[in-house]
Design an enzyme around this catalytic site. Structure first.
Site, PDB file in Angstrom:
ATOM      1  N   ASP A   1      11.442  20.799  28.989  1.00 32.12           N
ATOM      2  CA  ASP A   1      11.853  19.457  28.586  1.00 32.12           C
ATOM      3  C   ASP A   1      10.751  18.738  27.821  1.00 32.12           C
ATOM      4  OD1 ASP A   1      10.471  19.487  31.079  1.00 32.12           O
ATOM      5  OD2 ASP A   1      11.094  17.431  31.479  1.00 32.12           O
TER       6      ASP A   1
ATOM      7  N   GLU B   1       9.961  18.368  34.166  1.00 36.27           N
ATOM      8  CA  GLU B   1       8.566  17.976  34.388  1.00 36.27           C
ATOM      9  C   GLU B   1       8.297  16.578  33.868  1.00 36.27           C
ATOM     10  OE1 GLU B   1       4.307  17.375  33.816  1.00 36.27           O
ATOM     11  OE2 GLU B   1       5.869  17.338  32.268  1.00 36.27           O
TER      12      GLU B   1
END
Length: 398
Positions: free
Chosen positions: A82, A147
Site C-alpha cells: 500500500d 502498513e
C-alpha cells in the site's frame, strides 16, 4: 536462462515501473492487481507463491526461495504493497505513471516507500538463482497490506495467524531510510507511538464577554508547554545530529466550537508523539503535569499507545547482525545501528520476538516518503539490488 548484466538491469527497471503503476493507494485499495503482478514475478524467477487471506480484503503475499536446511528458522524480507494518497496537482509527473526524467529519476508514489524494496529483493534473488546460489535457510519475500494505516489490518493481525507462524521466521528485514556515503543505516528498534487527545473544558458564554476559565485559555497553556518542549527537542536534535533519542510531538487536530459568537464549553487537541522507549514513562508524566498545571477538568484520552517493544541486538550476540555487518564490510561499507524515528511493520515482528532490522539500500537519496514528487534514481535502485545480492546470502547462511 543466461542474461547479461545490462539485460537484468532492464528487466529490473521494467518490473519496478510496472509495480509502481498499480495504484494501490489509500483509501479503498484493491490489492488484487498487486497479487497478480507478484504471482507473475514468482513464476518468472522460479519461486513458490502463496497468498494468505486471513484478513478480508487485505491479502499477505509470500514468495518463497526454499533453503537447503528447511528445519532452520527462515529469513523474511518484508515490504508493503500500500501507498499513501497523493495530491496530483502538486506533482510535476503523474504519480502512477512512473515517468523517468533526464537524470534517470523515476517519479511515482511508492518509489521510495516501499515498492522499491520489494522489487530489489526479488531482482537480487533472480541474479543469485541465475548464478546457482542455494540458500541455507529458506527465504520468504513478503508483501503486506495496510502498513500506511498502522498495520492494524495487516502485520498486527498476520503475526498472530497460523499461516504466518508456519513460515518459521527467525529473522526479518523491513523498511528503513538510506544512509550517506559509505555508511549504511540499520534500525534495530522503533520509538513508541502515542496518539492522545487532551480535553480542555471551560466556561461557555456569549462571544462578546471576557469570561474567566475558558477552554481557549487552557488550550493556549497546553500549546505553550508543547511548543516549548518541541523547541528543547529541536536543540537536542541539532546538537546530536541524530533523531533516535529525541521525542517528537505534533498537534494534528483541534476540535470544538458550535458557532462564531459562542464561547465553546470545550476544545480537544490531538497530538502525535514518537518517544524513545527509555524516555516514555518520563514523557507521560510530563504530559500529565502539563494537564494538572493547566487547571481543573483537563484530562487525556489515549487513541493509540504502542507497547514497550524489544530492541533487536546489534552486536556479536546476534548472528544476523554479524552476518549483515560482515557482508557490507566486504563492499567497503560501515553500518550504523539507530532507533527508527517513526513506525513500521517491524514493531509487530519484534513484538512476536522476531529479531528485525529496518534497512534501505538507497544511499544518498533525498527523503521523499509521503511527499509530492516522490522519486528514486535508477542507478540508486540498481545499486540497491547489488547490495542485496550480498546481504541476502549472508543472512540466509547465518
Amino acid at each position: 536462462m543466461k542474461a547479461s548484466p545490462e539485460e537484468l538491469d532492464t528487466v529490473a527497471v521494467a518490473n519496478f515501473r510496472q509495480y509502481l503503476r498499480i495504484p494501490s493507494v489509500h483509501p479503498n485499495i484493491d490489492y488484487e492487481p498487486c497479487v497478480v503482478f507478484l504471482e507473475k514475478q514468482a513464476k518468472d524467477i522460479g519461486l513458490e507463491f502463496s497468498v494468505f487471506r486471513d484478513v478480508p480484503k487485505n491479502p499477505m503475499v509470500v514468495l518463497t526461495w526454499s533453503g537447503k536446511e528447511k528445519s532452520l528458522p527462515s529469513i523474511m524480507l518484508n515490504s508493503h504493497m500500500d501507498v499513501v494518497p497523493v495530491f496530483e496537482d502538486k506533482w510535476t509527473h503523474k504519480p502512477f505513471d512512473a515517468d523517468i526524467d533526464e537524470n534517470g529519476n523515476i517519479y511515482a508514489r511508492g518509489s521510495q516507500d516501499t515498492k522499491c524494496t520489494g522489487i530489489q529483493y526479488l531482482e537480487a534473488i533472480r541474479r543469485l538463482k541465475l548464478k546457482g546460489v542455494e540458500p541455507r535457510r529458506t527465504v520468504h519475500v513478503t508483501f503486506l497490506p495496510d502498513e500506511e494505516l498502522g498495520g492494524i489490518n495487516g502485520a498486527k493481525q498476520y503475526v498472530e495467524t497460523e499461516n504466518f507462524k508456519k513460515l518459521n521466521i527467525g529473522f526479518a528485514l523491513d523498511e528503513g531510510f538510506g544512509g550517506r556515503g559509505d555508511t549504511l543505516i540499520v534500525f534495530n528498534g522503533e520509538k513508541r507511538r502515542w496518539i492522545f487527545r487532551i480535553h480542555c473544558p471551560g466556561q461557555s458564554g456569549h462571544g462578546s464577554l471576557l469570561l474567566e476559565n475558558t477552554a481557549g485559555e487552557k488550550v493556549r497553556h497546553i500549546l505553550d508547554k508543547v511548543y516549548d518542549f518541541r523547541a528543547e527537542q529541536k536543540i537536542k536534535e541539532d546538537k546530536d545530529k541524530k533523531t533516535d533519542h529525541v521525542t517528537t510531538i505534533n498537534l494534528t487536530m483541534i476540535e470544538g466550537g458550535l458557532q462564531n459568537n459562542v464561547i465553546p464549553d470545550k476544545f480537544t487537541l490531538v497530538f502525535d508523539a514518537r518517544v524513545p522507549i527509555e524516555n516514555f514513562e518520563k514523557f507521560e508524566q510530563t504530559v500529565n503535569q502539563w494537564c494538572k498545571d493547566t487547571g481543573e477538568g483537563i484530562w487525556t484520552e489515549d487513541l493509540q499507545k504502542d507497547d514497550d517493544l524489544p530492541i533487536t541486538a546489534a552486536d556479536d550476540s546476534n548472528i544476523f547482525w554479524v552476518a549483515f555487518k560482515h557482508a557490507v564490510q566486504l563492499m567497503d561499507f560501515k553500518v550504523d545501528p539507530l532507533i527508527f524515528p517513526a513506525n513500521t511493520d517491524g514493531r509487530y515482528f519484534r513484538k512476536a520476538l522476531i529479531p528485525t532490522f529496518g534497512f534501505s539500500p538507497n544511499q544518498d537519496t533525498p527523503t521523499k516518503l509521503h511527499d509530492h514528487d516522490e522519486f528514486l534514481n535508477i542507478d540508486v535502485f540498481l545499486k540497491g539490488i547489488k547490495l542485496y545480492t550480498h546481504i541476502i546470502p549472508a543472512l540466509s547462511n547465518a
